[in-house]
Motif scaffolding. Structure first.
Motif, PDB file in Angstrom:
ATOM      1  N   GLU A 188       2.429   1.594  -3.424  1.00 24.69           N
ATOM      2  CA  GLU A 188       1.435   2.036  -4.400  1.00 24.69           C
ATOM      3  C   GLU A 188       1.140   3.524  -4.239  1.00 24.69           C
ATOM      4  OE1 GLU A 188      -1.769  -0.696  -3.666  1.00 24.69           O
ATOM      5  OE2 GLU A 188      -1.079  -2.089  -5.202  1.00 24.69           O
ATOM      6  N   ASP A 189       1.074   3.986  -2.996  1.00 35.19           N
ATOM      7  CA  ASP A 189       0.865   5.419  -2.752  1.00 35.19           C
ATOM      8  C   ASP A 189       2.026   6.238  -3.305  1.00 35.19           C
ATOM      9  OD1 ASP A 189      -1.536   4.853  -1.517  1.00 35.19           O
ATOM     10  OD2 ASP A 189      -0.764   5.082   0.532  1.00 35.19           O
TER      11      ASP A 189
ATOM     12  N   ASP B  72       1.706   6.369  -7.054  1.00 33.32           N
ATOM     13  CA  ASP B  72       0.670   7.331  -7.438  1.00 33.32           C
ATOM     14  C   ASP B  72       1.178   8.762  -7.305  1.00 33.32           C
ATOM     15  OD1 ASP B  72      -1.076   5.265  -7.989  1.00 33.32           O
ATOM     16  OD2 ASP B  72      -2.168   5.437  -6.079  1.00 33.32           O
ATOM     17  N   ASN B  73       1.895   9.044  -6.217  1.00 31.69           N
ATOM     18  CA  ASN B  73       2.447  10.391  -6.027  1.00 31.69           C
ATOM     19  C   ASN B  73       3.456  10.741  -7.114  1.00 31.69           C
ATOM     20  OD1 ASN B  73       0.935  10.963  -3.773  1.00 31.69           O
ATOM     21  ND2 ASN B  73       2.475  10.261  -2.331  1.00 31.69           N
TER      22      ASN B  73
ATOM     23  N   LYS C 240       0.838  -1.205   0.000  1.00 32.25           N
ATOM     24  CA  LYS C 240       0.000   0.000   0.000  1.00 32.25           C
ATOM     25  C   LYS C 240       0.873   1.255   0.000  1.00 32.25           C
ATOM     26  CE  LYS C 240      -3.704   2.525   0.568  1.00 32.25           C
ATOM     27  NZ  LYS C 240      -3.985   3.302  -0.600  1.00 32.25           N
TER      28      LYS C 240
ATOM     29  N   LYS D  91       3.566   9.460 -10.142  1.00 33.54           N
ATOM     30  CA  LYS D  91       2.830   9.653 -11.401  1.00 33.54           C
ATOM     31  C   LYS D  91       2.200  11.037 -11.434  1.00 33.54           C
ATOM     32  CE  LYS D  91       1.585   4.845 -12.388  1.00 33.54           C
ATOM     33  NZ  LYS D  91       0.463   3.874 -12.432  1.00 33.54           N
ATOM     34  N   LEU D  92       1.569  11.419 -10.334  1.00 33.25           N
ATOM     35  CA  LEU D  92       0.938  12.728 -10.265  1.00 33.25           C
ATOM     36  C   LEU D  92       1.971  13.831 -10.406  1.00 33.25           C
ATOM     37  CD1 LEU D  92      -1.686  14.272  -9.803  1.00 33.25           C
ATOM     38  CD2 LEU D  92      -1.239  14.150  -7.349  1.00 33.25           C
TER      39      LEU D  92
END
Length: 101
Positions: A60-61, A64-65, A57, A67-68
């Protein structure tokens, strides 16, 4: 009265029953010990799984960060193009203000 043969036969049967009972108790204790070890391993596996899920988790966070961040933060060339566009817009606004005066 029991004959000697019958007495010996009953004694052998009792010895046989006693021997089988001891084997059964030993097998039970071995299985109980094995079940206890298996239960401990299961508990440890569940704890390891929970830790691994937390780590997944977290990763994955982070993905995501990242990618953003890559979407929001322009690359070097895009950054230069954005600055150039902003400067052109400022220049156009300055010209429009001059015309109004």
């Amino acid at each position: 009265m029991l004959s000697l043969w019958e007495s010996n036969r009953k004694s052998l049967m009792l010895d046989n029953i006693e021997s089988n009972l001891k084997k059964l108790i030993a097998a039970y204790e071995m299985q109980r010990s094995r079940a206890d070890r298996t239960e401990k391993e299961l508990v440890q596996c569940k704890e390891d799984l929970a830790v691994a899920k937390d780590k997944i988790k977290e990763l994955e966070d982070r993905i995501d960060n990242l990618k953003l961040r890559s979407v929001l933060a322009p690359s070097g060339q895009e950054n230069a193009e954005a600055k150039s566009s902003i400067q052109k817009l400022i220049a156009q606004v300055d010209k429009a203000l001059e015309m109004l005066q």
